[in-house]
Each structure stands twice: as structure tokens, then as C-alpha cells.
Design a protein around this motif. Structure first.
Motif, short mmCIF file in Angstrom:
data_model
loop_
_atom_site.label_atom_id
_atom_site.label_comp_id
_atom_site.label_asym_id
_atom_site.label_seq_id
_atom_site.Cartn_x
_atom_site.Cartn_y
_atom_site.Cartn_z
N ILE A 137 7.10 1.15 -0.30
CA ILE A 137 6.35 2.39 -0.54
C ILE A 137 5.47 2.74 0.66
N ALA A 138 4.69 1.77 1.13
CA ALA A 138 3.72 2.05 2.19
C ALA A 138 4.36 2.21 3.56
N TYR A 139 5.31 1.33 3.88
CA TYR A 139 5.89 1.36 5.22
C TYR A 139 7.33 1.85 5.25
N GLY A 140 7.99 1.82 4.09
CA GLY A 140 9.36 2.33 4.03
C GLY A 140 9.44 3.80 3.66
N GLY A 141 8.30 4.36 3.22
CA GLY A 141 8.26 5.77 2.90
C GLY A 141 8.95 6.13 1.59
N MET A 142 9.23 5.16 0.74
CA MET A 142 9.90 5.45 -0.52
C MET A 142 8.90 5.97 -1.55
N VAL A 143 9.38 6.82 -2.42
CA VAL A 143 8.55 7.33 -3.52
C VAL A 143 8.28 6.17 -4.48
N PRO A 144 7.03 5.99 -4.93
CA PRO A 144 6.71 4.87 -5.83
C PRO A 144 7.60 4.80 -7.06
N PHE A 145 7.94 5.94 -7.61
CA PHE A 145 8.78 5.96 -8.81
C PHE A 145 10.13 5.31 -8.53
N ILE A 146 10.75 5.64 -7.40
CA ILE A 146 12.07 5.11 -7.07
C ILE A 146 12.00 3.64 -6.69
N ALA A 147 11.02 3.28 -5.86
CA ALA A 147 10.91 1.89 -5.40
C ALA A 147 10.67 0.94 -6.57
N THR A 148 9.75 1.30 -7.45
CA THR A 148 9.44 0.41 -8.56
C THR A 148 10.53 0.44 -9.63
N LEU A 149 11.25 1.55 -9.73
CA LEU A 149 12.39 1.61 -10.65
C LEU A 149 13.48 0.66 -10.18
N ALA A 222 -4.99 11.65 0.21
CA ALA A 222 -4.54 10.64 1.16
C ALA A 222 -4.76 11.08 2.60
N GLU A 223 -4.53 12.36 2.90
CA GLU A 223 -4.69 12.86 4.26
C GLU A 223 -6.16 12.83 4.68
N ALA A 224 -7.04 13.25 3.78
CA ALA A 224 -8.47 13.20 4.08
C ALA A 224 -8.93 11.76 4.27
N ALA A 225 -8.37 10.84 3.47
CA ALA A 225 -8.71 9.43 3.63
C ALA A 225 -8.26 8.90 4.98
N ARG A 226 -7.08 9.34 5.42
CA ARG A 226 -6.58 8.90 6.73
C ARG A 226 -7.47 9.43 7.85
N LEU A 227 -7.88 10.69 7.74
CA LEU A 227 -8.76 11.28 8.76
C LEU A 227 -10.13 10.62 8.76
N ALA A 228 -10.52 10.05 7.63
CA ALA A 228 -11.81 9.37 7.54
C ALA A 228 -11.75 7.95 8.08
N GLY A 229 -10.56 7.53 8.53
CA GLY A 229 -10.43 6.21 9.13
C GLY A 229 -9.85 5.14 8.24
N ILE A 230 -9.39 5.51 7.05
CA ILE A 230 -8.79 4.53 6.15
C ILE A 230 -7.32 4.35 6.48
N ASP A 231 -6.89 3.10 6.60
CA ASP A 231 -5.47 2.81 6.82
C ASP A 231 -4.76 2.95 5.47
N VAL A 232 -4.23 4.12 5.20
CA VAL A 232 -3.67 4.44 3.89
C VAL A 232 -2.50 3.53 3.56
N ARG A 233 -1.64 3.28 4.52
CA ARG A 233 -0.47 2.45 4.26
C ARG A 233 -0.86 1.01 3.91
N ARG A 234 -1.80 0.46 4.64
CA ARG A 234 -2.23 -0.90 4.34
C ARG A 234 -2.92 -0.96 2.98
N GLN A 235 -3.71 0.06 2.65
CA GLN A 235 -4.39 0.09 1.36
C GLN A 235 -3.38 0.11 0.21
#
Length: 339
Positions: A137-149, A222-235
Motif C-alpha cells: 500500500i505505502a510503497y507499491g501504490g496499491m489501493v488498501p481495499f485491493i491489497a488487503t483483499l 495526506a497531501e497537507a501532511a506531506r507538505l508539513a514534513g510527515i513521511d506519509v508512506r512510512r506512517q
């Protein structure tokens, strides 16, 4: 020429707020308190109904202990699910992860390592599945619904392959004794104490740490969090690891409760966990949620199930009631989100 002085500002004009901008925060806290009180009211009403319809059986100490024990397993899963949903994600694989962890931890080879081997295996399998979900999900770019399914299907298949459709009985005395009445502390089953500990840790993590604030920020925008310095993918990776960890702990509790490992364990846990989180006020769109509300949601559903069982009502009626409660909770969420 000098410009004429501008007229004085009318005294009737509203002055800027002097509360330091805490008005919206206070409103949010008040709304959260109201939601919690509402959930407590619903739970109280169910207790009254159970006490009226089956006073001897429902209010019996053994039955109360049973309800709390049954709530403990799905409750631990729900704590992890709450974090995932708050971040704007979803995890449909929690039930399959619980099943896979429970059967992997109860194989003959694993049981040779005793209590520690079973616990360690259950937790590691849960973390491993959470890691796969998080990476996809975070690094493969998959939609959570599909990955967890996909994890749901794979986990169930692997659990069936390991057990060959058979029940794996636990022979380790240390594990079996945890489910006996002699292990109760002041009348409280060990499983309930573990659930309480996970709840407290989850509450502190969400409300008193930067991890919790980052999770809410990612779910809100998520975009605002990224601009605020949060590593969204790692989170997001950390959040699915947390969900997997909770599934591993829940798998161990289920092993203690049933004394076995089965590929059918955790059936529909994903739906129960999502429903409990929604009932507790967690937004499916992310950005808002409470551990306290989710735990109350678990207790409400477990109590409903117990009341229906004691009154010999059909499972179909129970499912209809659960569905109605979920719809009502979503409608309430939509109403409060626009106010």
C-alpha cells in the motif's frame, strides 16, 4: 492635503475571538464526549434489556466474564483497525491474519518450543502479514481495499494448506491454563486484562504521541501532511504493522480461548472490527476516531450477540439488527460531520 480621518469602527462590530482559537477544539471535545455518553447510554440500555429478558442468566457472573472474554479477541483487532481507518485506509485481511497466525502457532513443530514459541510465532506472523500489506500500500501504490483483499484470500488459503482442514489441538499446559478459572485475577480473566492493556496503550498512542497526531493528519489530508514534513508512506507502513501486531496478539488470545488452531478462526472479524470502529465514531474517510468509542462499539455488539443467544433468537435476526445499527451510525456520522 491630508486625508480626513477614517470614522471610528462601530462599537457594535464583533471583536475577534479572545480564546486563542480554542473554540473549535472545545466543540470537538464536547462532541466526542456526547458521542461517548451516547454509546454508554446504548450499552446501558442493552444491559437493562438483558437483565429484564433473562435476569438470572444475563446478570450471572459467569456470563459477564464470558461476554468480556469474547469481546477481548475482536476488541484487540478493533484497536488496530481503528488506527488504520483513522489514517484513511482499510484492512479487510484481519480475520485471515488471525486464522493464519493461530494455525501457524499451533503446529506440532511450533508447540515443541512451548508457551514462548506459540506466542512468538503468532506475533511474528501477524507482523509479517502487516508488513506485506504496508509495503504493497505505502510503497507499491496499491489501493488498501485491493491489497488487503489479496491478503485475505492468500491468508485463508495458506491457513487451509497448513491445517489440511483439520483442527490443531494445543498441548502446551502453560497456554491451556491461561483459559482456566484458576488463572483469573480477582475474577478477571487474563484475556480481558490483555485487552485492557492493549486499549490503554492504543489510547495513549493515539492521544499522547506524535504517532497518533501523524495518523490523524494523514487521514485528514495526506497531501497537507506531506507538505508539513510527515513521511506519509512510512506512517502508513507503521499503521499496517500495528494492525498486524494486534492480529497476532488476538490470534494468541483465540488460541488460549479455544485451545486449538483452525483455518476458520477469525471468520468475519474484518466486518465486526470495521462495524465496531464506525459505531464508535471513526470516520471511514479518515481523520477522526477514538479508541474509547471503538471499544464501546465492541462491547455493544458482543452484548447484543449474548442477549440474542440467551433468548434463543435466530442468527439472521441478529445480523439484521447489526446492519441496522451500522446504518444508523453512518447516518449520525454524516449529520455530525456537517454541523
Amino acid at each position: 492635503m491630508t486625508q480626513p480621518a477614517s470614522p471610528a469602527r462601530p462599537v457594535t462590530e464583533k471583536s475577534p475571538p479572545t480564546d486563542g482559537g480554542r473554540g473549535p477544539l472545545r466543540a470537538l471535545v464536547a462532541r466526542a464526549d456526547l458521542r461517548t455518553l451516547s454509546l454508554l447510554g446504548v450499552l446501558g440500555a442493552l444491559i437493562v434489556i438483558g437483565g429484564v429478558t433473562q435476569p438470572d442468566a444475563f446478570l450471572d457472573t459467569d456470563n459477564v466474564q464470558l461476554v468480556l472474554t469474547q469481546a477481548s479477541v475482536i476488541g484487540v483487532v478493533t484497536v488496530g483497525m481503528t488506527f488504520v481507518i483513522i489514517s484513511g485506509g482499510i484492512d479487510l485481511s484481519v480475520g485471515a491474519i488471525v486464522a493464519l497466525a493461530s494455525v501457524w502457532a499451533t503446529t506440532v513443530a511450533t508447540q515443541e518450543y512451548g508457551f514462548a514459541g506459540i506466542l512468538f510465532t503468532a506475533v511474528v506472523v501477524g507482523l509479517g502479514c502487516g508488513l506485506v500489506n504496508g509495503l504493497l500500500i505505502a510503497y507499491g501504490g496499491m489501493v488498501p481495499f485491493i491489497a488487503t483483499l489479496a491478503m485475505l484470500a492468500s491468508g485463508r488459503g495458506l491457513a487451509l494448506e497448513i491445517t489440511d482442514g483439520k483442527t490443531q489441538m494445543v498441548t502446551v499446559d502453560g497456554v491451556l491454563k491461561l483459559g482456566e478459572r484458576d488463572a483469573y485475577v480477582l475474577g478477571v480473566p487474563p484475556l480481558v486484562m490483555v485487552f485492557a492493556a492493549v486499549t490503554v496503550v492504543g489510547w495513549l498512542l493515539l492521544n499522547r504521541t506524535t504517532f497518533g497526531r501523524r495518523s490523524v493528519a494523514v487521514g485528514g489530508n495526506a497531501e497537507a501532511a506531506r507538505l508539513a514534513g510527515i513521511d506519509v508512506r512510512r506512517q502508513r507502513l507503521y499503521l499496517y504493522l500495528l494492525s498486524g501486531l494486534c492480529c497476532g496478539i488476538a490470534a494468541f488470545l483465540l488460541i488460549v480461548l479455544s485451545g486449538s488452531g483452525q483455518n476458520t478462526n477469525g471468520n468475519l472479524y474484518e466486518l465486526d472490527a470495521i462495524a465496531a470502529a464506525i459505531i464508535g465514531g471513526t470516520l471511514l474517510s479518515g481523520g477522526r476516531g477514538t479508541i474509547t468509542g471503538s471499544v464501546l462499539g465492541v462491547l455493544i455488539f458482543t452484548t447484543i450477540t449474548n442477549i440474542f443467544a440467551l433468548n434463543n433468537l435466530e442468527t439472521a435476526v441478529q445480523q439484521i439488527a447489526k446492519g441496522a445499527i451500522i446504518v444508523a451510525a453512518v447516518l449520525v456520522q454524516r449529520r455530525t460531520a456537517t454541523t
